[in-house]
Design an enzyme around this catalytic site. Structure first.
Site, PDB file in Angstrom:
ATOM      1  N   GLY A  63      15.248 -19.624 -19.161  1.00 49.09           N
ATOM      2  CA  GLY A  63      14.827 -20.984 -18.801  1.00 49.09           C
ATOM      3  C   GLY A  63      15.925 -21.977 -19.097  1.00 49.09           C
ATOM      4  O   GLY A  63      17.080 -21.612 -19.255  1.00 49.09           O
ATOM      5  N   ASN A  64      15.566 -23.256 -19.146  1.00 49.49           N
ATOM      6  CA  ASN A  64      16.548 -24.287 -19.497  1.00 49.49           C
ATOM      7  C   ASN A  64      15.841 -25.465 -20.170  1.00 49.49           C
ATOM      8  O   ASN A  64      14.623 -25.478 -20.278  1.00 49.49           O
ATOM      9  CB  ASN A  64      17.346 -24.733 -18.260  1.00 49.49           C
ATOM     10  CG  ASN A  64      16.445 -25.321 -17.191  1.00 49.49           C
ATOM     11  OD1 ASN A  64      15.872 -26.391 -17.373  1.00 49.49           O
ATOM     12  ND2 ASN A  64      16.298 -24.608 -16.077  1.00 49.49           N
ATOM     13  N   TYR A  65      16.616 -26.447 -20.615  1.00 48.74           N
ATOM     14  CA  TYR A  65      16.079 -27.523 -21.456  1.00 48.74           C
ATOM     15  C   TYR A  65      15.456 -28.688 -20.683  1.00 48.74           C
ATOM     16  O   TYR A  65      15.117 -29.706 -21.282  1.00 48.74           O
ATOM     17  CB  TYR A  65      17.194 -28.095 -22.336  1.00 48.74           C
ATOM     18  CG  TYR A  65      17.649 -27.154 -23.417  1.00 48.74           C
ATOM     19  CD1 TYR A  65      16.767 -26.709 -24.395  1.00 48.74           C
ATOM     20  CD2 TYR A  65      18.974 -26.711 -23.469  1.00 48.74           C
ATOM     21  CE1 TYR A  65      17.189 -25.848 -25.394  1.00 48.74           C
ATOM     22  CE2 TYR A  65      19.401 -25.850 -24.457  1.00 48.74           C
ATOM     23  CZ  TYR A  65      18.518 -25.425 -25.424  1.00 48.74           C
ATOM     24  OH  TYR A  65      18.923 -24.578 -26.403  1.00 48.74           O
ATOM     25  N   ALA A 131      15.028 -28.524 -12.422  1.00 50.00           N
ATOM     26  CA  ALA A 131      16.216 -27.768 -12.839  1.00 50.00           C
ATOM     27  C   ALA A 131      15.875 -26.288 -12.624  1.00 50.00           C
ATOM     28  O   ALA A 131      15.320 -25.634 -13.501  1.00 50.00           O
ATOM     29  CB  ALA A 131      16.534 -28.052 -14.299  1.00 50.00           C
TER      30      ALA A 131
END
Ligand code: C5P
Length: 257
Positions: A63-65, A131
């Site tokens: 995943g990402n932030y 994102a």
């Protein structure tokens, strides 16, 4: 009659001027104010927000932030201006407040694309704010992967679909498609290249060099690049105000198509 109280209010905001604002300016202000509450009425807006999670096994993911704050702010702004909003959202800790926002919760890029394709044909404006993970594990395990005694496991990745580019190929001339670009270097050149490659009408550029303009913050500093490559730089602002600036720019494009 409506001018009376409003002019008093406006005059008090004119620091040091000591005189009442011209009536035609007051009228123009009021017209702009009331326009803003309905300038998207009857419009359908599709927004993607947040990160995507790509499953490795039942308890792990790539995943990402991304916090989703910019996408949710855009959704609230569109709804407050009268639009019907579909917000296709990756996993975030936010909830939508307006009843004009239909939140469709997804996890992976694949699911996000599928949900977008359902509503894109009837959307007037689509804003790709998510994102999206570039890659996903090729063969997610349906049981928790055990720790190896000696070897380090290898996760084979496959490319995810590009949602913005896919919708860009399906776009009709009267539809407006907006993307975001998060760049660390060569910002304007890379963002313009993305705008062309994905067939966008406008791209919102965030620079990671700007303080207060990154994942998780409540503020953002953006530049907007249009398909004729003209560019406007905005100041650091609250994400809800940035959303207002972005929608104002989209309305200018809509006025032309
Ligand atoms: O290519 P890049 O990821 O920098 O492009 C960013 C823009 O494209 C954003 O608008 C993002 O939401 C969108 N995007 C997408 N699907 C992807 C990757 C990016 O919709 N797989």
């Amino acid at each position: 009659n409506i001018i009376e109280p409003a002019s008093g209010y406006l005059a008090s905001g004119l620091e040091g001027k000591g005189r009442m604002e011209e009536p035609e300016n007051i009228l123009a202000y009021l017209e702009r104010y009331f326009d803003r509450t309905s300038d998207l009425s009857g419009k359908s807006v599709l927004i993607t927000a947040g990160p995507t999670y790509e499953k490795i096994d039942p308890v792990r993911f790539i995943g990402n932030y991304s916090s989703g704050k910019m996408g949710y702010a855009l959704a609230e702004e569109c709804a407050s201006r009268g639009a019907n909003v579909t917000l296709v959202s990756g996993p975030v800790a936010l909830s939508a407040k307006s009843s004009n926002i239909n939140v469709v919760s997804v996890e992976s890029a694949r699911e996000m694309l599928d949900e977008c394709q359902k509503v894109f044909p009837t959307s007037d404006i689509s804003i790709m704010c998510a994102a999206v993970a570039d890659y996903a594990p090729a063969n997610p395990s349906d049981h928790k992967i055990k720790r190896e005694k000696q070897d380090v496991p290898t996760i084979t990745l496959v490319k995810n679909p590009d949602i913005a580019a896919t919708l860009g190929k399906e776009k009709r001339p009267e539809q407006v498609l907006v993307g975001f670009a998060l760049e660390t270097d060569n910002e304007a050149v890379n963002a313009s290249e993305k705008l062309t490659r994905k067939n966008l009408d406008m791209i919102v550029l965030n620079s990671l060099r700007d303080k207060g303009a990154c994942f998780g913050t409540d503020t953002n500093k953006v530049s907007i690049i249009r398909s004729d490559k003209s560019r406007t730089d905005f100041a650091l602002k609250d994400k809800s105000e940035v959303a207002g600036d972005i929608i104002d720019e989209i309305l200018k494009i809509l006025g032309k198509v």
